[in-house]
Design a protein around this motif. Structure first.
Motif, PDB file in Angstrom:
ATOM      1  N   ARG A  37       0.685  -1.211  -0.076  1.00 35.13           N
ATOM      2  CA  ARG A  37       0.110  -0.069  -0.027  1.00 35.13           C
ATOM      3  C   ARG A  37       0.790   1.233   0.069  1.00 35.13           C
ATOM      4  NH1 ARG A  37      -3.074  -3.461   3.547  1.00 35.13           N
ATOM      5  NH2 ARG A  37      -2.166  -2.521   5.321  1.00 35.13           N
ATOM      6  N   VAL A  38       2.269   1.228   0.064  1.00 34.05           N
ATOM      7  CA  VAL A  38       2.915   2.310   0.039  1.00 34.05           C
ATOM      8  C   VAL A  38       3.809   2.374  -1.071  1.00 34.05           C
ATOM      9  CG1 VAL A  38       5.151   3.316   1.167  1.00 34.05           C
ATOM     10  CG2 VAL A  38       3.328   1.909   2.624  1.00 34.05           C
ATOM     11  N   HIS A  39       3.882   3.542  -1.794  1.00 30.92           N
ATOM     12  CA  HIS A  39       4.408   3.671  -2.984  1.00 30.92           C
ATOM     13  C   HIS A  39       5.998   3.599  -2.975  1.00 30.92           C
ATOM     14  CE1 HIS A  39       5.955   5.872  -6.574  1.00 30.92           C
ATOM     15  NE2 HIS A  39       4.669   5.748  -7.212  1.00 30.92           N
ATOM     16  N   SER A  40       6.359   2.845  -4.066  1.00 34.99           N
ATOM     17  CA  SER A  40       8.050   2.320  -4.021  1.00 34.99           C
ATOM     18  C   SER A  40       8.982   3.384  -4.012  1.00 34.99           C
ATOM     19  CB  SER A  40       8.147   1.316  -5.433  1.00 34.99           C
ATOM     20  OG  SER A  40       7.867   2.275  -6.507  1.00 34.99           O
ATOM     21  N   GLN A  41       8.580   4.366  -4.495  1.00 36.23           N
ATOM     22  CA  GLN A  41       9.739   5.466  -4.204  1.00 36.23           C
ATOM     23  C   GLN A  41       9.764   5.823  -2.797  1.00 36.23           C
ATOM     24  OE1 GLN A  41       8.787   8.876  -6.839  1.00 36.23           O
ATOM     25  NE2 GLN A  41       9.745   7.661  -8.637  1.00 36.23           N
ATOM     26  N   VAL A  42       8.761   5.854  -1.991  1.00 41.54           N
ATOM     27  CA  VAL A  42       8.661   6.044  -0.739  1.00 41.54           C
ATOM     28  C   VAL A  42       9.504   5.117   0.180  1.00 41.54           C
ATOM     29  CG1 VAL A  42       7.348   6.138   1.375  1.00 41.54           C
ATOM     30  CG2 VAL A  42       6.384   7.487  -0.745  1.00 41.54           C
ATOM     31  N   VAL A  43       9.365   3.910  -0.270  1.00 43.20           N
ATOM     32  CA  VAL A  43       9.951   2.641   0.620  1.00 43.20           C
ATOM     33  C   VAL A  43      11.531   2.833  -0.023  1.00 43.20           C
ATOM     34  CG1 VAL A  43      10.049   0.375   0.830  1.00 43.20           C
ATOM     35  CG2 VAL A  43       7.877   1.486   0.406  1.00 43.20           C
ATOM     36  N   GLN A  44      11.879   3.217  -1.215  1.00 36.74           N
ATOM     37  CA  GLN A  44      13.263   3.453  -1.434  1.00 36.74           C
ATOM     38  C   GLN A  44      13.824   4.493  -0.707  1.00 36.74           C
ATOM     39  OE1 GLN A  44      13.392   4.045  -5.702  1.00 36.74           O
ATOM     40  NE2 GLN A  44      12.694   1.709  -6.033  1.00 36.74           N
ATOM     41  N   ASP A  45      13.130   5.398  -0.485  1.00 39.67           N
ATOM     42  CA  ASP A  45      13.740   6.749   0.378  1.00 39.67           C
ATOM     43  C   ASP A  45      14.012   6.254   1.638  1.00 39.67           C
ATOM     44  OD1 ASP A  45      14.364   9.453   0.390  1.00 39.67           O
ATOM     45  OD2 ASP A  45      12.763   9.505   1.990  1.00 39.67           O
ATOM     46  N   VAL A  46      13.032   5.476   2.448  1.00 41.50           N
ATOM     47  CA  VAL A  46      13.188   4.944   3.649  1.00 41.50           C
ATOM     48  C   VAL A  46      14.705   4.167   3.574  1.00 41.50           C
ATOM     49  CG1 VAL A  46      12.247   3.228   5.250  1.00 41.50           C
ATOM     50  CG2 VAL A  46      10.802   4.980   4.314  1.00 41.50           C
ATOM     51  N   VAL A  47      14.993   3.392   2.764  1.00 35.26           N
ATOM     52  CA  VAL A  47      16.232   2.577   2.729  1.00 35.26           C
ATOM     53  C   VAL A  47      17.173   3.522   2.615  1.00 35.26           C
ATOM     54  CG1 VAL A  47      17.499   0.967   1.424  1.00 35.26           C
ATOM     55  CG2 VAL A  47      15.150   0.446   2.047  1.00 35.26           C
ATOM     56  N   ARG A  48      17.034   4.537   1.760  1.00 33.20           N
ATOM     57  CA  ARG A  48      18.102   5.614   1.418  1.00 33.20           C
ATOM     58  C   ARG A  48      18.515   6.410   2.693  1.00 33.20           C
ATOM     59  NH1 ARG A  48      16.288   7.659  -2.718  1.00 33.20           N
ATOM     60  NH2 ARG A  48      18.000   6.670  -4.170  1.00 33.20           N
ATOM     61  N   ARG A  49      17.452   6.454   3.553  1.00 30.24           N
ATOM     62  CA  ARG A  49      17.500   7.045   4.868  1.00 30.24           C
ATOM     63  C   ARG A  49      18.597   6.117   6.001  1.00 30.24           C
ATOM     64  NH1 ARG A  49      12.132   9.723   7.481  1.00 30.24           N
ATOM     65  NH2 ARG A  49      11.592  11.238   5.760  1.00 30.24           N
ATOM     66  N   GLY A  50      18.289   4.907   5.984  1.00 31.40           N
ATOM     67  CA  GLY A  50      19.175   3.889   6.762  1.00 31.40           C
ATOM     68  C   GLY A  50      20.545   4.046   6.124  1.00 31.40           C
ATOM     69  N   ASP A  51      20.598   4.099   4.826  1.00 36.49           N
ATOM     70  CA  ASP A  51      22.041   4.078   4.204  1.00 36.49           C
ATOM     71  C   ASP A  51      22.815   5.381   4.656  1.00 36.49           C
ATOM     72  OD1 ASP A  51      24.075   2.902   2.497  1.00 36.49           O
ATOM     73  OD2 ASP A  51      23.466   4.560   1.035  1.00 36.49           O
ATOM     74  N   ARG A  52      22.047   6.418   4.657  1.00 40.29           N
ATOM     75  CA  ARG A  52      22.661   7.593   5.027  1.00 40.29           C
ATOM     76  C   ARG A  52      23.220   7.712   6.679  1.00 40.29           C
ATOM     77  NH1 ARG A  52      18.557  11.336   3.313  1.00 40.29           N
ATOM     78  NH2 ARG A  52      18.482  10.871   1.099  1.00 40.29           N
ATOM     79  N   ALA A  53      22.330   6.951   7.431  1.00 40.34           N
ATOM     80  CA  ALA A  53      22.691   6.745   8.845  1.00 40.34           C
ATOM     81  C   ALA A  53      24.033   5.920   8.969  1.00 40.34           C
ATOM     82  CB  ALA A  53      21.591   6.126   9.341  1.00 40.34           C
ATOM     83  N   PHE A  54      24.124   4.737   8.299  1.00 40.85           N
ATOM     84  CA  PHE A  54      25.401   3.872   8.312  1.00 40.85           C
ATOM     85  C   PHE A  54      26.318   4.752   7.900  1.00 40.85           C
ATOM     86  CE2 PHE A  54      22.990   0.361   9.536  1.00 40.85           C
ATOM     87  CZ  PHE A  54      23.819  -0.347  10.253  1.00 40.85           C
ATOM     88  N   GLN A  55      26.201   5.357   6.534  1.00 44.01           N
ATOM     89  CA  GLN A  55      27.518   6.290   6.074  1.00 44.01           C
ATOM     90  C   GLN A  55      28.036   7.459   7.033  1.00 44.01           C
ATOM     91  OE1 GLN A  55      26.308   7.905   2.564  1.00 44.01           O
ATOM     92  NE2 GLN A  55      26.267   6.008   1.253  1.00 44.01           N
ATOM     93  N   ALA A  56      27.026   7.950   7.778  1.00 46.84           N
ATOM     94  CA  ALA A  56      27.431   8.962   8.683  1.00 46.84           C
ATOM     95  C   ALA A  56      28.033   8.172  10.146  1.00 46.84           C
ATOM     96  CB  ALA A  56      26.180   9.664   9.242  1.00 46.84           C
ATOM     97  N   PHE A  57      27.708   6.787  10.442  1.00 46.59           N
ATOM     98  CA  PHE A  57      28.152   6.336  11.643  1.00 46.59           C
ATOM     99  C   PHE A  57      29.663   6.028  11.100  1.00 46.59           C
ATOM    100  CE2 PHE A  57      29.053   1.858  12.599  1.00 46.59           C
ATOM    101  CZ  PHE A  57      29.353   1.957  14.076  1.00 46.59           C
ATOM    102  N   VAL A  58      29.915   5.479   9.943  1.00 45.65           N
ATOM    103  CA  VAL A  58      31.240   4.976   9.418  1.00 45.65           C
ATOM    104  C   VAL A  58      32.217   6.109   9.560  1.00 45.65           C
ATOM    105  CG1 VAL A  58      32.729   3.946   7.622  1.00 45.65           C
ATOM    106  CG2 VAL A  58      30.413   2.862   8.091  1.00 45.65           C
ATOM    107  N   ARG A  59      31.525   7.275   8.670  1.00 44.44           N
ATOM    108  CA  ARG A  59      32.445   8.613   8.514  1.00 44.44           C
ATOM    109  C   ARG A  59      33.026   8.718  10.136  1.00 44.44           C
ATOM    110  NH1 ARG A  59      31.555  13.407  10.087  1.00 44.44           N
ATOM    111  NH2 ARG A  59      29.135  13.135  10.032  1.00 44.44           N
ATOM    112  N   ARG A  60      32.197   8.765  11.049  1.00 46.18           N
ATOM    113  CA  ARG A  60      32.492   9.306  12.272  1.00 46.18           C
ATOM    114  C   ARG A  60      33.402   8.455  13.159  1.00 46.18           C
ATOM    115  NH1 ARG A  60      26.870  10.384  12.739  1.00 46.18           N
ATOM    116  NH2 ARG A  60      26.644   8.348  13.694  1.00 46.18           N
ATOM    117  N   VAL A  61      33.287   6.927  12.777  1.00 46.74           N
ATOM    118  CA  VAL A  61      34.298   5.974  13.388  1.00 46.74           C
ATOM    119  C   VAL A  61      35.603   6.278  12.615  1.00 46.74           C
ATOM    120  CG1 VAL A  61      34.823   3.672  13.260  1.00 46.74           C
ATOM    121  CG2 VAL A  61      32.425   4.357  13.914  1.00 46.74           C
TER     122      VAL A  61
END
Length: 116
Positions: free
Chosen positions: A68-92
């Motif tokens: 029931r959720v548009h595919s681009q919305v779900v892809q953006d959710v995954v992108r948010r998670g990816d950005r969170a991990f990238q920021a984590f690795v950058r800080r480490v």
């Protein structure tokens, strides 16, 4: 680039639909984080944005509420998670206080994005 913000005044039915979409996005965000964590812990491999997005069509067929959720919305959710991990690795790597990405509880995930 122009950005437009509008204040919504949804009806009760529309509000319920928006709340369901936000909750679905929150659950998908938490699932994406746990998927990355499990893959690294069990197999020592990292899962990136592209690989997680590639699994979305199959996941949408298996999980009825995700349909029931548009595919681009779900892809953006995954992108948010990816950005969170990238920021984590950058800080480490920078030697800063890292702060591992956390799962979002109810009320801690309150938006979704239509990229186009």
């Amino acid at each position: 680039m122009k950005t437009f913000f509008s204040k919504l005044r949804p009806t009760l039915a529309q509000g319920a639909c928006l709340s369901e979409t936000v909750e679905t996005c929150r659950q998908r965000y938490n699932h994406a984080l746990s998927e990355r964590k499990t893959a690294y812990r069990e197999r020592g491999e990292s899962i990136g944005f592209v690989r997680q997005c590639a699994s979305l069509p199959m996941l949408k067929r298996e999980v009825p509420y995700l349909q029931r959720v548009h595919s681009q919305v779900v892809q953006d959710v995954v992108r948010r998670g990816d950005r969170a991990f990238q920021a984590f690795v950058r800080r480490v790597n920078a030697g800063e206080k890292a702060g591992y990405p956390r799962c979002k509880g109810r009320g801690r995930y309150d938006s979704f994005t239509y990229p186009r």
